[in-house]
Design a protein around this motif. Structure first.
Motif, PDB file in Angstrom:
ATOM      1  N   ARG A  89       0.804  -1.227   0.000  1.00 58.02           N
ATOM      2  CA  ARG A  89       0.000   0.000   0.000  1.00 58.02           C
ATOM      3  C   ARG A  89       0.835   1.273   0.000  1.00 58.02           C
ATOM      4  N   THR A  90       2.103   1.187   0.420  1.00 58.53           N
ATOM      5  CA  THR A  90       2.922   2.397   0.369  1.00 58.53           C
ATOM      6  C   THR A  90       3.159   2.839  -1.073  1.00 58.53           C
ATOM      7  N   PHE A  91       2.968   1.941  -2.022  1.00 57.02           N
ATOM      8  CA  PHE A  91       3.146   2.319  -3.431  1.00 57.02           C
ATOM      9  C   PHE A  91       1.915   3.051  -3.983  1.00 57.02           C
ATOM     10  N   ASP A  92       0.883   3.191  -3.174  1.00 53.91           N
ATOM     11  CA  ASP A  92      -0.345   3.843  -3.607  1.00 53.91           C
ATOM     12  C   ASP A  92      -0.852   3.228  -4.909  1.00 53.91           C
ATOM     13  N   VAL A  93      -1.253   1.998  -4.771  1.00 54.22           N
ATOM     14  CA  VAL A  93      -1.680   1.201  -5.914  1.00 54.22           C
ATOM     15  C   VAL A  93      -2.948   1.764  -6.541  1.00 54.22           C
ATOM     16  N   CYS A  94      -3.020   1.814  -7.856  1.00 56.15           N
ATOM     17  CA  CYS A  94      -4.284   2.134  -8.498  1.00 56.15           C
ATOM     18  C   CYS A  94      -4.640   1.041  -9.478  1.00 56.15           C
ATOM     19  N   SER A  95      -5.563   0.212  -9.030  1.00 59.00           N
ATOM     20  CA  SER A  95      -5.958  -0.923  -9.853  1.00 59.00           C
ATOM     21  C   SER A  95      -6.697  -0.453 -11.104  1.00 59.00           C
TER      22      SER A  95
END
Ligand code: SF4
Ligand code: SF4
Lengths: 425, 292
Positions: A414-420
């Motif tokens: 989540r630290t990568f700020d995922v955008c599915s």
């Protein structure tokens, strides 16, 4: 193999873990959805992309719009047509882009990071803090809407400039909304808004949520987990970025032509590499370029572990708020907003890169008989969340390997700020 | 007792979820409702639990188009909606995708639809639920539109709907009404180009507001603006025809706009245009704010 569904990351992803001797040995990242934007664009008139592409993503629609405008402008330039964008239009485009980043980062801290931290150990940030921050988000999006008409999903940038023609009154209102947001962020996120000066010891002592997050990481020995490859990429060129790769702390120039996208067998996301290597893109990459105090200090000790990554994003909020303020102060309203471009061009190619909240976004457009023949979009999440191999893991995979449990891995993820949504456009 | 809401997503960009977070009184609103599931906000259940658990709730919100074989959690989207719709007292399709199929429909015309509608036709995947459904199209829907509907449901008040199941209080207007360029429209003064305050965008830039149902110029976006106010043509995003080809150009037949303002016959429009154009109103041909 253990499979976990990760939710509330602008859609979902699945993490398939392999454990060995009680440690994560490998993780595969799978994105299950696909919406077909690139196909939808095919055979459409070129400017249709301006209306369709913001719909790639509900949270970074402006970045997609910006990338689209630049790709079409580049197409014109490649055909020998002059593209003149006034300084005013450039500033307005950046203001709205930066506002989009700010509101994104705020949502990320309170809706993506704090909840997962809570599920790991006690953290002293209460449920209602998001509701206070939401007021800052509302105000930032008002600043955006003053220029773009609405957020989300506006198409107010067009090749040649922007459609709006703001007045001094608009600028004044924008400044006031920005001040409101600044006030809340200062109170809640960081009391010292001088982004260049903040130090680790100041962060550690801070009574704001940033301090609480730092102490949470420290007390739970998480400051240095989540190290990836210490390699960063920036493609978008803005008033504070340039096209570079950074390896450890040294920058080198880069070219889009060395970027490769490749389909994967499972899931709909495509892998992305630069000269066959995986890189990290996003706020950490941008802060490695700007090198503020805090990031230098954190990177020296924790490398590209989660603390450096998390606080790069937090710091970028402060930096961008200042940047928007400065841009608002320097707009010359008497300049034109839009310069008409002669658009008679039947075939050609254009490409662009823009920094989205999560990192470098690349758009490529091929046209034939005045229509889009092919459109290619490479999103930031694809850089950070590609799948490599056991021998050569990609960025987020590398960051998760070696951890003791899937909860910690999810925090790192989540630290990568995922955008599915973006990833599977 | 707080009313309970489940918000799920189909084929979507998440735009409606983010639009919702722009609601200026979210803190007050959240004192009245509880989200058992929301795609962004912290909520009680996971997607898996949403399917496995038995629970009661009041409103199901669906964002995004429906595609039968589309994964959502541990089941397909279709199965998930099928289950949840049985319990829901009311269902709200939020956004043009959930209402008509929207932008993503053109990727797979046959298999992507809205809940009740498939484009203009009542051939959506869940048309048997018609009695329960209220549509709030828009790409995205304005948060205030949604909150209005939720408030009305909570207060057990009747919501009058049009033929597309859209609340009349929101969609009986056209987007054109309230636009600050209306004077230019009346006197047929076109915007010369993008990037100006002056002129109407209907004749040249493709503005669809005169025949688009919605209140974008009444309930402003982010409380401050609208597309047309800022100089951007309305894309007609609340209609089943969204997204049209060439949204930045006005389609014409013999230099007459192909689409007339809502309810206006072509001949009447032409007569009116002729009359309007015979006036030359100095004020409307100049810059609004000039140095003199
Ligand atoms: S710009 Fe559009 S909404 Fe505004 S007056 Fe003209 S037609 Fe109406
Ligand atoms: S102005 Fe038109 S395109 Fe924009 S949101 Fe309103 S209805 Fe949709």
């Amino acid at each position: 193999m253990r499979v976990e569904l990760i939710e509330k990351i602008e859609g979902e992803a699945k993490l398939e873990y392999k454990f060995k001797e009680n440690k994560i040995d490998f993780v595969k990242i799978v994105f299950p959805h696909y919406r077909g934007i690139e196909e939808i664009l095919r055979n459409r008139p070129v400017w249709d992309a301006l209306a369709i592409n913001p719909r790639v993503c509900g949270i970074c629609g402006h970045a997609h719009l910006f990338a689209t405008v630049r790709a079409i402008e580049n197409l014109y330039q490649n055909a020998g047509i002059d593209v003149n964008i006034t300084e005013k239009a450039k500033l307005i485009r950046e203001i709205t882009l930066f506002c989009e980043h700010i509101q994104n980062h705020l949502k990320w801290i309170y809706l993506v990071i704090v909840p997962i931290m809570k599920s790991i150990a006690k953290i002293n940030i209460d449920q209602n803090s998001f509701l206070e921050i939401q007021k800052a988000i509302v105000n930032i999006n008002r600043v955006l809407a003053i220029f773009s008409g609405q957020w989300p999903h506006s198409s107010y940038m067009v090749p040649g400039g922007v459609v709006c023609d703001p007045t001094n009154l608009d600028i004044m209102q924008a400044r006031n909304f920005l001040k409101n947001a600044l006030y809340i962020v200062e109170k809640r996120v960081f009391e010292n808004m001088a982004f260049e000066e903040i130090t680790v010891s100041e962060l550690e002592k801070s009574r704001t949520d940033s301090g609480k997050i730092f102490r949470f990481l420290k007390e739970n020995s998480l400051l240095s987990i989540g190290k990836a490859n210490d390699r960063y990429l920036i493609f978008g060129e803005h008033s504070f970025t340039k096209r570079v790769k950074i390896i450890k702390t040294v920058s080198y120039p880069v070219k889009i032509k060395y970027v490769k996208e490749k389909s994967q067998k499972s899931g709909f996301a495509k892998n992305v590499t630069y000269k066959n290597n995986y890189y990290e893109t996003g706020p950490l990459a941008r802060m490695m370029l700007l090198k503020p105090n805090l990031i230098k200090q954190l990177h020296r000790v924790y490398k590209d572990g989660i603390s450096t990554r998390i606080f790069a994003r937090v710091l970028e909020i402060l930096f961008l708020l200042k940047k928007v303020e400065a841009h608002l102060n320097s707009i010359e309203l008497s300049q034109k907003s839009y310069n008409h471009i002669k658009t008679e061009i039947k075939e050609g190619f254009g490409e662009s890169a823009v920094e989205a909240a999560r990192g470098s976004l690349i758009h490529k457009i091929w046209i034939e008989k005045n229509r889009i023949k092919k459109y290619e979009i490479i999103t930031p999440t694809q850089w950070n969340l590609s799948n490599g191999t056991l021998q050569n893991p990609a960025t987020a995979q590398k960051a998760m390997i070696g951890l003791k449990n899937s909860k910690l891995a999810e925090l790192v993820f989540r630290t990568f700020d995922v955008c599915s949504v973006c990833t599977t456009h | 007792m707080k009313s309970k809401i489940v918000w799920i997503q189909g084929v979507t960009c998440n735009g409606n979820s983010h639009s919702f977070l722009n609601y200026q009184n979210l803190d007050i609103f959240l004192k009245k409702v509880e989200f058992l599931y929301h795609p962004l906000l912290p909520s009680k259940y996971s997607l898996k639990e949403l399917y496995e658990k038995r629970f009661d709730f009041d409103v199901l919100i669906v964002e995004g188009a429906i595609k039968k074989r589309y994964e959502r959690g541990i089941v397909s989207l279709y199965t998930l909606i099928e289950k949840l719709s049985l319990k829901a007292k009311k269902i709200i399709a939020v956004g043009t995708c959930a209402t008509f199929g929207g932008v993503f429909k053109s990727y797979d015309e046959k298999n992507i639809k809205g809940l009740i509608f498939d484009g203009e036709e009542k051939k959506g995947f869940f048309k048997e639920l018609e009695e329960k459904v209220i549509n709030i199209p828009g790409c995205p829907a304005h948060p205030e539109w949604l909150i209005y509907v939720l408030n009305m449901i909570e207060a057990k008040k009747k919501i009058l709907l049009d033929d597309f199941l859209r609340p009349k209080e929101i969609y009986a207007y056209t987007v054109h009404s309230g636009c600050i360029r209306n004077e230019y429209f009346e006197w047929k003064v076109d915007a010369k180009s993008f990037g100006t305050k002056e002129g109407c965008l209907f004749y040249e830039q493709g503005c669809q507001a005169p025949y688009t149902h919605g209140s974008c110029n009444k309930i402003l976006w982010n409380e401050v603006n609208s597309k047309t106010r800022v100089g951007m043509p309305c894309l007609g995003c609340t209609e089943p025809t969204f997204m049209k080809e060439e949204p930045f150009k006005t389609k014409t037949y013999m230099s007459i706009p192909a689409n007339m303002p809502l309810g206006v016959p072509k001949r009447a429009y032409l007569t009116l245009t002729g009359v309007a154009k015979s006036f030359k109103i100095e004020r409307l041909t100049k810059r609004l704010i000039d140095e003199s």
